[in-house]
Design an enzyme around this catalytic site. Structure first.
Site, PDB file in Angstrom:
ATOM      1  N   THR A   2       0.842  -1.188   0.000  1.00 36.58           N
ATOM      2  CA  THR A   2       0.000   0.000   0.000  1.00 36.58           C
ATOM      3  C   THR A   2       0.883   1.245   0.000  1.00 36.58           C
ATOM      4  O   THR A   2       2.046   1.206   0.390  1.00 36.58           O
ATOM      5  CB  THR A   2      -0.905   0.026   1.242  1.00 36.58           C
ATOM      6  OG1 THR A   2      -0.075   0.081   2.415  1.00 36.58           O
ATOM      7  CG2 THR A   2      -1.790  -1.201   1.298  1.00 36.58           C
ATOM      8  N   ASP A  50       8.681  -2.759 -16.108  1.00 31.01           N
ATOM      9  CA  ASP A  50       7.249  -2.462 -16.023  1.00 31.01           C
ATOM     10  C   ASP A  50       6.969  -0.995 -16.342  1.00 31.01           C
ATOM     11  O   ASP A  50       6.250  -0.307 -15.618  1.00 31.01           O
ATOM     12  CB  ASP A  50       6.721  -2.811 -14.631  1.00 31.01           C
ATOM     13  CG  ASP A  50       5.200  -3.043 -14.628  1.00 31.01           C
ATOM     14  OD1 ASP A  50       4.636  -3.264 -15.725  1.00 31.01           O
ATOM     15  OD2 ASP A  50       4.596  -3.009 -13.549  1.00 31.01           O
TER      16      ASP A  50
END
Length: 355
Positions: free
Chosen positions: A16, A131
C-alpha cells in the site's frame, strides 16, 4: 526517521502507499512524502526496489528514496520505504482526464524526452525497469517526469546456457516479442514499452483492444503484430515508434540513440548538459504518488502457470535442460502461460488498510 502515516493513496500487488509526514523538520527530508508498505512475508520485492533506488538516486527523472524502517501496526509488522511524493499524480490520470483522453503532441514529446533520460540512466547502471507503463510514470508539481515502481526491476544478466526458466515480468499490454516468446528481458524490452506509452499518450486508447491474455501473447510473440500507431501522430513521431517497435531486440534503438531522434531532439527542454553532468547535481525534486491503479493485468511472476491467492502472484517452476527446450514452438511456450483461473486483484488477506 520518525514519521506519521497519513491518507492512503493506493494499493497493489506489492503493498500500500500512504502519505507520510516527518515528525521533525530537516533540510534533507521534505515535509511531505509517500510511504510504500507491505507485510514482512511479502517484503523481498520492496527491499529490492529500495536497493535499486539508492543506486539510481542521482537521476532527476527517477523518484528518490529517503530511507526504510519497520513498524508494528494493528498487530502486523510492516516494512516501509519512504519515497518522494509526486503531487502531480500518475501520467495515466493526466491522459485519462485530458480532452479526448489524449495529450497534445508537444506534451508527448516533452514527456518522452524526459522518460528517455531516465531510461538511459537506468540502463547505463545495468538495470531493466521491466514495467514501464503510464501508471508507473509520475509527475511532480511542475510537470516533471518521475519513473516509479521498481518492484519488478532487475539487473541485466546474461542467460545461462541450458537454463530456460520462465519468469514473466511486467504488464502484458506493454510486453515485447522477445519477452513473450523467449523470456528475454533486457533494455530493449523497456524501449518497446516506452513506444507503447508514447502511442497511448497520442492515441488515447488501449493498444490491444478486445484481446484476452492468451490471444494477446500470441499476437505479440507468434504473429509478430505491432501496437497500432495513432494516425494523428506526426511523421517524426511515427518514425520514432518504428524505431521502438522492432521485433529483433538487437536492432531496436537504444534510449541513448532515441535521445537524438528528431521527435525529441528538437525539443527546447530543461537541460542540455550530458547525462553524467545532470546526475552529479544535487536534485531536490518531488516524488511518487504511486497510486497502484491497475486497469490491466499485471503479472509479477509467471514461470508453470499456477496462481497463489496467499501471495497474489502467479508462479512457474524453472525449467533446466541441456537439450531440446529452445526448439519448442513459441506458440506451445505461450500456451503454458495461460490459465483459466483469473486472480482477484481487488482484495488480498495480506493487505492492510492503515487509517
Amino acid at each position: 526517521m520518525d514519521w506519521v502515516r497519513g491518507e492512503k493513496l493506493g494499493n497493489g500487488s506489492f503493498g500500500t502507499v500512504n502519505l507520510a509526514r516527518p515528525r521533525s523538520r530537516s533540510s534533507q527530508i521534505p515535509p511531505l512524502m509517500a510511504v510504500k508498505s507491505c507485510g514482512m512475508s511479502l517484503s523481498d520485492s520492496l527491499m529490492n526496489e529500495k536497493l535499486i533506488l539508492d543506486e539510481l538516486k542521482d537521476c532527476p527523472e527517477i523518484i528518490r528514496c529517503f530511507g526504510e524502517n519497520f513498524t508494528d501496526e494493528n498487530g502486523v509488522k510492516l516494512y516501509n520505504v519512504l519515497l518522494e511524493y509526486a503531487s502531480g499524480g500518475a501520467l495515466a490520470d493526466k491522459v485519462k482526464n485530458s480532452c479526448d483522453n489524449r495529450l497534445p503532441e508537444s506534451e508527448v514529446r516533452r514527456y518522452t524526452k524526459a522518460l528517455l533520460k531516465g531510461l538511459n540512466y537506468i540502463h547505463m547502471y545495468g538495470y531493466v525497469h521491466c514495467d514501464i507503463k503510464l501508471q508507473n510514470i509520475l509527475l511532480d508539481p511542475n510537470g516533471g517526469v518521475k519513473i516509479a515502481d521498481f518492484g519488478l526491476a532487475k539487473r541485466v544478466e546474461r542467460k545461462k546456457e541450458g537454463n530456460f526458466g520462465y519468469e514473466l515480468r511486467g504488464t502484458p499490454l506493454y510486453m515485447s516479442p522477445e519477452m513473450a516468446t523467449r523470456n528475454e528481458q533486457g533494455p530493449p524490452a523497456d524501449i518497446w514499452a516506452l513506444g507503447c506509452v508514447v502511442a497511448e499518450m497520442v492515441g488515447g486508447a488501449s493498444l490491444w483492444r478486445s484481446s484476452g491474455l492468451a490471444e494477446l501473447l500470441m499476437r505479440i510473440g507468434v504473429r509478430g503484430e505491432f501496437p497500432e500507431v495513432p494516425g494523428n501522430l506526426s511523421s517524426e513521431g511515427k518514425d520514432f515508434l518504428e524505431k521502438c517497435f522492432v521485433n529483433d531486440p538487437s536492432k531496436r534503438w537504444t534510449a541513448d540513440m532515441l535521445l537524438n531522434h528528431p521527435f525529441v531532439d528538437d525539443q527546447d527542454l530543461v537541460d542540455t548538459v550530458t547525462l553524467k553532468e545532470r546526475c552529479d547535481e544535487d536534485n531536490a525534486s518531488t516524488s511518487p504518488r504511486c497510486p497502484f491503479d491497475f486497469p490491466d493485468w499485471t503479472i509479477t511472476s509467471l514461470p508453470s502457470p499456477e496462481y497463489s491467492p496467499e501471495s497474489g502472484s502467479w508462479f512457474h517452476e524453472e525449467v533446466n535442460s541441456t537439450s531440446g527446450s529452445m526448439s519448442i514452438l513459441a506458440a506451445e511456450r505461450l500456451q503454458g502461460l495461460v490459465s483459466d483461473h483469473r486472480p482477484h486483484w481487488s482484495g488480498s488477506d495480506d493487505w492492510l488498510t492503515v487509517r
